[in-house]
Design an enzyme around this catalytic site. Structure first.
Site, PDB file in Angstrom:
ATOM      1  N   ASP A 215       0.874  -1.175   0.000  1.00 14.23           N
ATOM      2  CA  ASP A 215       0.000   0.000   0.000  1.00 14.23           C
ATOM      3  C   ASP A 215       0.906   1.218   0.000  1.00 14.23           C
ATOM      4  OD1 ASP A 215      -2.198   1.862   0.411  1.00 14.23           O
ATOM      5  OD2 ASP A 215      -3.374   0.148   1.085  1.00 14.23           O
ATOM      6  N   HIS A 238       1.796   1.710  -3.209  1.00 15.55           N
ATOM      7  CA  HIS A 238       0.828   2.593  -3.859  1.00 15.55           C
ATOM      8  C   HIS A 238       1.352   4.025  -3.954  1.00 15.55           C
ATOM      9  CE1 HIS A 238      -2.866  -0.211  -2.960  1.00 15.55           C
ATOM     10  NE2 HIS A 238      -1.911  -0.801  -3.657  1.00 15.55           N
TER      11      HIS A 238
END
Ligand SMILES: *[C@@H]1O[C@H](CO)[C@@H](O)[C@H](O)[C@H]1NC(C)=O
Ligand SMILES: *[C@@H]1O[C@H](CO)[C@@H](O)[C@H](O)[C@H]1NC(C)=O
Ligand SMILES: *[C@@H]1O[C@H](CO)[C@@H](O)[C@H](O)[C@H]1NC(C)=O
Ligand SMILES: *[C@@H]1O[C@H](CO)[C@@H](O)[C@H](O)[C@H]1NC(C)=O
Ligand SMILES: *[C@@H]1O[C@H](CO)[C@@H](O)[C@H](O)[C@H]1NC(C)=O
Ligand SMILES: *[C@@H]1O[C@H](CO)[C@@H](O)[C@H](O)[C@H]1NC(C)=O
Length: 396
Positions: A215, A238
């Site tokens: 993430d 991410h």
């Protein structure tokens, strides 16, 4: 109970000789035992707590280390959080922000963790359980909460159930030379394993770290101010993200004075990103003075992105544009490869909700055989020597 005897000895030693710097050493009590009480007692009693090389502490109950002052934890061995999911589900420390829970809450003044050892979240059991129960609350590995002047350096963090680090209501917090890795050994992903989330905190530095996760590499959440991020190697993440901001109705979110520089980022969903909510029943806010500089990117889906319509339908964004205003965001020195043809996309809400967005020294290349790079923009007047790549931005 060898440890408690040692502690008593050291505490009395401290009482007679305050000029010395006594330390407590905590070793594992043995199979089947919880080492949390001994670790908590040591940190309370001694300025320096050592977890020696070769020791793995089994932490089975939550660690409340708030309100400390002048403490050092020399983590040379390992602290491992026993993955007793029913226990943690009911007993982690919880925070209302994004319904987070944590194993370990560290707060106070002048705190230092170092030592070359490992913080182990034993995440695999959690990744497997989360695959079956998507509403499972998974603990953050380490939360620095209500703290001032904290340095966490020279350790490894592995497999947190959820985020690695949460900086919540802190000032002057430094993370340096850390290696973070969250890797699932099967097909159940190590989800939401953000490297850092910074919330309601001022003066935070993150330098010289390697992150391999699933993430955000670093996320600047509501009210992160004066943040300095430099020399990170992020893989599989991410991205380095401002936001998401403006999620909650009635709440005003600020992210201001942020520099993220010298970032090597690969196999990521995003490189440098700003994300804000739009739509009905959301919040508002301000992103001001944020610089992303020197990003070397490899195989990233969105190397440069501003999205003022995050998690919102296009029609809702048209009707209710984002009330998170963005001003003074620079993307400087963006190079490397994208995994898609559109290498940069700066998509703002209408009516001058983005201003002072600069793009300089872009050299982003789409995947081989996918044609020329594309640059997308709307509702923004870009400045900087890469602005011409974007052409005229559409207004909506
Ligand atoms: C850790 O402590 C818990 C609680 O005492 C125990 O059930 C578990 O077996 C221990 N784990 C290890 C690896 O010792
Ligand atoms: C899933 O996790 C949530 C939150 O931890 C819990 O309340 C719920 O009972 C779990 N559901 C199942 C089916 O175990
Ligand atoms: C982190 O990894 C790098 C590269 O493998 C290594 O040089 C460094 O010593 C590691 N640092 C820690 C704290 O483990
Ligand atoms: C980097 O991330 C990719 C995608 O998640 C993964 O397949 C790869 O193993 C990672 N590389 C390293 C060195 O961990
Ligand atoms: C952020 O700071 C502003 C100004 O102090 C305050 O009004 C707002 O409520 C804060 N937002 C959050 C999410 O803490
Ligand atoms: C912008 O933010 C940087 C990083 O915190 C800071 O050094 C600089 O002074 C800020 N600029 C302004 C105009 O506030």
């Amino acid at each position: 109970m060898r440890l408690s005897i040692t502690l008593v000895t050291l505490v009395s030693y401290y009482a007679v000789s305050v000029s010395a710097a006594p330390s407590c050493t905590v070793t594992a009590a043995g199979a089947g035992k919880d080492d949390a009480p001994a670790l908590l007692a040591a940190v309370q009693a001694c300025p320096t707590t050592i977890i020696p090389v070769g020791t793995t502490l089994n932490i089975s109950t939550r660690l409340d280390m708030t309100g400390l002052s002048n403490k050092e934890i020399k983590l040379q061995g390992t602290i491992r959080f026993n993955p007793n999911i029913p226990y943690w589900s009911g007993n982690g420390f919880s925070y209302p922000f994004q319904t987070q829970v944590t194993f370990w809450q560290l707060g106070g003044t002048n705190l230092h963790i170092d030592g070359g050892g490992t913080l182990d979240g034993a995440g695999q059991a959690w990744y497997d359980a989360f695959k079956k129960n998507g509403s499972l609350l998974r603990p953050i590995l380490l939360t620095v909460y209500k703290a001032k002047t904290v340095v966490i350096e020279n350790i490894k963090m592995v497999n947190p159930p959820e985020w690695f680090n949460f900086v919540n209501e802190g000032t002057d917090i430094t993370y340096n030379n850390l290696n973070l890795s969250a890797v699932s050994t099967n097909s159940n992903p190590a989800k939401n394993t953000d490297g850092w989330d910074i919330y309601r905190s001022d003066t935070v530095k993150i330098t010289n770290c390697n992150i391999n996760n699933g993430d955000d590499c670093v996320a600047f959440k509501p009210n992160a101010t004066n943040i300095f991020v430099n020399n990170l190697l992020c893989n599989g993440s991410h991205g380095i993200s401002v936001g998401s901001l403006g999620q909650y109705k009635g709440v005003y979110d600020i992210v201001q004075n942020v520099v993220a520089s010298n970032i090597r980022i690969s196999n990521a969903e995003n490189g440098a990103r700003v994300k804000a909510w739009a739509g009905q029943n959301v919040g508002s806010g301000l992103v001001k003075n944020v610089t992303f500089s020197g990003f070397t990117q490899t195989n990233n889906a969105n190397p440069v992105i501003i999205d003022q319509c995050y998690e919102t339908s296009a029609s809702a964004c048209t009707q209710y544009p984002s009330n998170v205003y963005i001003s003074g965001v620079s993307f400087n020195g963006m190079s490397g490869t994208a995994s898609k043809t559109t290498v940069a996309s700066i998509l703002c809400s209408p009516d001058n909700r983005c201003s002072g967005v600069a793009v300089n020294n872009f050299n982003l290349i789409p995947p081989a055989k996918k044609g020329a790079a594309k640059y997308a923009c709307q509702n923004v007047a870009l400045t900087g020597n890469a602005a011409s790549l974007f052409g005229t931005c559409a207004t909506t």
